[in-house]
Each structure stands twice: as C-alpha cells, then as structure tokens.
Enzyme design. Structure first.
Site, mmCIF file in Angstrom:
data_model
loop_
_atom_site.group_PDB
_atom_site.id
_atom_site.type_symbol
_atom_site.label_atom_id
_atom_site.label_comp_id
_atom_site.label_asym_id
_atom_site.label_seq_id
_atom_site.Cartn_x
_atom_site.Cartn_y
_atom_site.Cartn_z
ATOM 1 N N ARG A 65 0.796 -1.219 0.000
ATOM 2 C CA ARG A 65 0.000 0.000 0.000
ATOM 3 C C ARG A 65 0.832 1.275 0.000
ATOM 4 N NH1 ARG A 65 -2.994 -3.934 1.758
ATOM 5 N NH2 ARG A 65 -1.054 -4.536 2.722
ATOM 6 N N THR A 66 1.810 1.345 0.894
ATOM 7 C CA THR A 66 2.520 2.617 1.042
ATOM 8 C C THR A 66 3.252 2.978 -0.251
ATOM 9 O OG1 THR A 66 2.755 2.143 3.390
ATOM 10 C CG2 THR A 66 4.141 3.895 2.497
ATOM 11 N N LYS A 95 26.013 -4.614 -1.479
ATOM 12 C CA LYS A 95 27.475 -4.519 -1.633
ATOM 13 C C LYS A 95 28.101 -3.794 -0.456
ATOM 14 C CE LYS A 95 26.810 -4.117 -6.598
ATOM 15 N NZ LYS A 95 26.926 -3.182 -7.724
ATOM 16 N N ARG A 116 11.588 3.758 3.230
ATOM 17 C CA ARG A 116 11.177 2.801 4.275
ATOM 18 C C ARG A 116 12.415 1.987 4.617
ATOM 19 N NH1 ARG A 116 5.931 -1.032 4.429
ATOM 20 N NH2 ARG A 116 5.089 0.981 5.050
ATOM 21 N N HIS A 144 5.483 5.852 11.424
ATOM 22 C CA HIS A 144 4.948 5.767 10.059
ATOM 23 C C HIS A 144 4.009 6.977 9.900
ATOM 24 C CE1 HIS A 144 3.694 4.270 6.316
ATOM 25 N NE2 HIS A 144 3.327 3.046 6.624
#
Ligand code: NCD
Length: 313
Positions: A65-66, A95, A116, A144
C-alpha cells in the site's frame, strides 16, 4: 504551506495537519468526477509544483500500500517515479553501501525520496545526507507518519470529527509503528480517549505513554470485550509484527481477533480500521459490514499522499 521533510508525526502542528487533510479532500473530490471546472482549475494550480518532478521510492522493507499509493499519487499529479523494490536485496546495500551514501546519490536523481527502512533513526539520518526532501514511509518499529495522516483523514471521513471520540487500539502496540504515529497526531485534538488492548509483551512503548501524559490524553488498558462494552467510536486493529520478533507468534490469542461476535457488540455508527496487511485478526465475515472501513482507509492513501507530496515538493 511548505513542509521540508516528514520524519515523525510529532513534527506536525494542527494547522499543518488540517491543511494536508483539506487538500486531500479536494483531491479526492476532483477524482470523483463531481467537481466543477473551477475546482479542477484551482486544484491544478495548487498541485502544479509536482508536475514533471521525480519521486524516488527507496524501500528496504516490504510494502504494498505505502509504496504503490505514493507512486499512484505522484503519477496522478503529473510527476514520475523511480523505484528500487526491496532495496535491501536489489540496491547497492547488498554490496555494503551505507544508507547515507545511497541517499546522497539518489538525491541527485530525484526531487523527493520516500524511504522505508528497518532502523529507527533511518529517516533522520537520511535527512542529514539528502539534498532533497525525505519522507519517512516507515522507520523500523518506530514511526509511520504518512499512515497516521491517512488514518486521521479516514477518521474524519468516517465519523465526521477529530475531537470527542473514543478509539480502541488492538494488537501489537509495541512494534506497530502506525500506532505510535497515530497516537502522536491524536494528541493534537480535544477529548480523544485511547483504550489499549494487548498482552503485556506487546504494550505500547514508554515514550508514547509519556507523550499521552504530556498532552493530557485520557488512556486506559482493557480486554477487547471490555473495550467494546465502552461503546467506542473506532476500533483500530493491528497485526502482530513477527518480523520484529519471531517469538511473538506465541503471544497471538483470541483476545486480539475481531469477528462476528465483536461486530455484534459494536455500535451502529462505529468503524473498524486496520492499516493492513491483516493476518487473522479481522475475520473475513466482517468485511461485508458497512462499519468495516479498512479498504476505504487504504484507498484514502492515494489522495492523502498526493496532498503530502504537494506540500513537500
Ligand atoms: C503497516 C506498516 O508497514 O507499518 N502497513 C502499512 O504501511 N499500511 C502495518 C503493518 O505492516 O502491519
């Protein structure tokens, strides 16, 4: 009203939140096709700053969703998106590149970075090496903030007010970052009472409790049935965040499930919310009830995030 970065829900004034919610409402209205030509014209003047801009979505943790609602929002504003899905596996993080280096490079490719990341202070660290705005789309089990804005938008849309209501928070209040941010926004409003339903191991962190005390919020703990007897206006369900602690699967119990029995205890004009994804905590039979607001809540993400992008860009 320009916003430089979105790091925590506690950064917002009531005025900024109202401005974002108002703009999101206008965006949603124009999308419905019912708005007048003048309303469209005014909105496109207001969101003009996003046209042809580039948003980078940099997600080191899973998301449906986000990420997709931010990307849909950016396209709907006439902007573009570059994205690295699952950045912890498919970006130079594999890496050994630091978050700081990745952010300085991506800053030169995009006009805003939507991040995120599993670490609590990731958004704050990102701001230090970024030359473009950072939007926190979930920082570990911390915050959030954009979900909290869309949750607030949903509350207003569903019950018609942001003051004077009772909300029950159910499930994983310890690791659920949407809860931590939502409580911080609720603190801006009058007479919001919070009832928390969770086992001891999943209790809300002390910093959130301290925030509620400092803001004079009324709060208590109860079982889900005790809370439902108090006739709440909103029941906000959450999933147990087993990715933060696998042993939490053992904590899961019937007290954290909302099914038809719980639905029968809910008042007619109350609503059930959930940031999603759900597992078993809301049974499928509940979905058909008009009080089940969680899919409408997810849909609101696009308009609210379009409003957020407009204010940040
Ligand atoms: C939440 C999240 O990622 O914190 N989901 C979302 O953004 N809608 C909730 C969760 O994952 O449980």
């Amino acid at each position: 009203m320009k916003i430089n970065n979105i790091i925590s829900a506690s950064q917002f004034s009531k005025k900024e939140v109202s401005d974002i919610l108002r703009l999101a409402k206008t965006i949603q209205f124009c999308k419905s096709g019912e708005a007048s030509c003048d309303a469209y014209r005014m909105l496109s003047a207001e969101t003009h700053n996003c046209k042809n801009k580039i948003a980078a979505t940099l997600f080191y943790e899973p998301s449906t969703r986000t990420r997709l609602s931010f990307e849909a929002a950016m396209y709907s504003l006439g902007g573009n998106v570059i994205s690295t899905e699952n950045a912890s596996h498919f970006s130079s993080a594999v890496k050994g590149e630091t978050l700081e280096d990745t952010i300085s490079v991506v800053s030169s490719y995009a006009n805003v970075i939507i991040l995120r990341h599993p670490e609590l202070d990731s958004a704050k660290r990102a701001v230090e090496s970024a030359t473009v705005p950072i939007i926190n789309a979930g920082s570990g089990c911390g915050e959030h903030p954009t979900q909290a804005l869309l949750d607030l938008f949903t509350i207003e849309d569903e019950i018609g007010r942001l003051d004077n209501f009772r909300i029950v928070l159910v499930g994983d209040l310890k690791y659920g970052r949407t809860i931590h941010s939502l409580v911080r926004l609720l603190g801006l409003y009058e007479n919001v009472e919070v009832i928390m339903c969770c086992p001891e191991q999943l209790a809300i962190p002390d910093d959130v409790i301290n925030f509620m005390i400092a803001n004079g919020m009324r709060f208590s703990a109860a079982s889900l049935h005790e809370a439902l007897e108090m006739k709440p206006d909103i029941v906000y369900m959450t999933r147990i965040q087993t990715e933060r602690d696998a042993s939490l699967a053992l904590v899961y119990n019937r007290q954290m499930i909302f099914g038809v029995e719980e639905l029968s205890m809910l008042k007619e004009d109350a609503v059930i919310m959930h940031p999603l994804p759900r597992r078993g905590e809301i049974t499928r039979e509940v979905d058909a009830d008009k009080r089940a607001a969680y899919f409408r809540q997810a849909a609101n993400g696009v308009s609210v995030r379009a409003a957020i992008l407009t204010r940040v860009l």
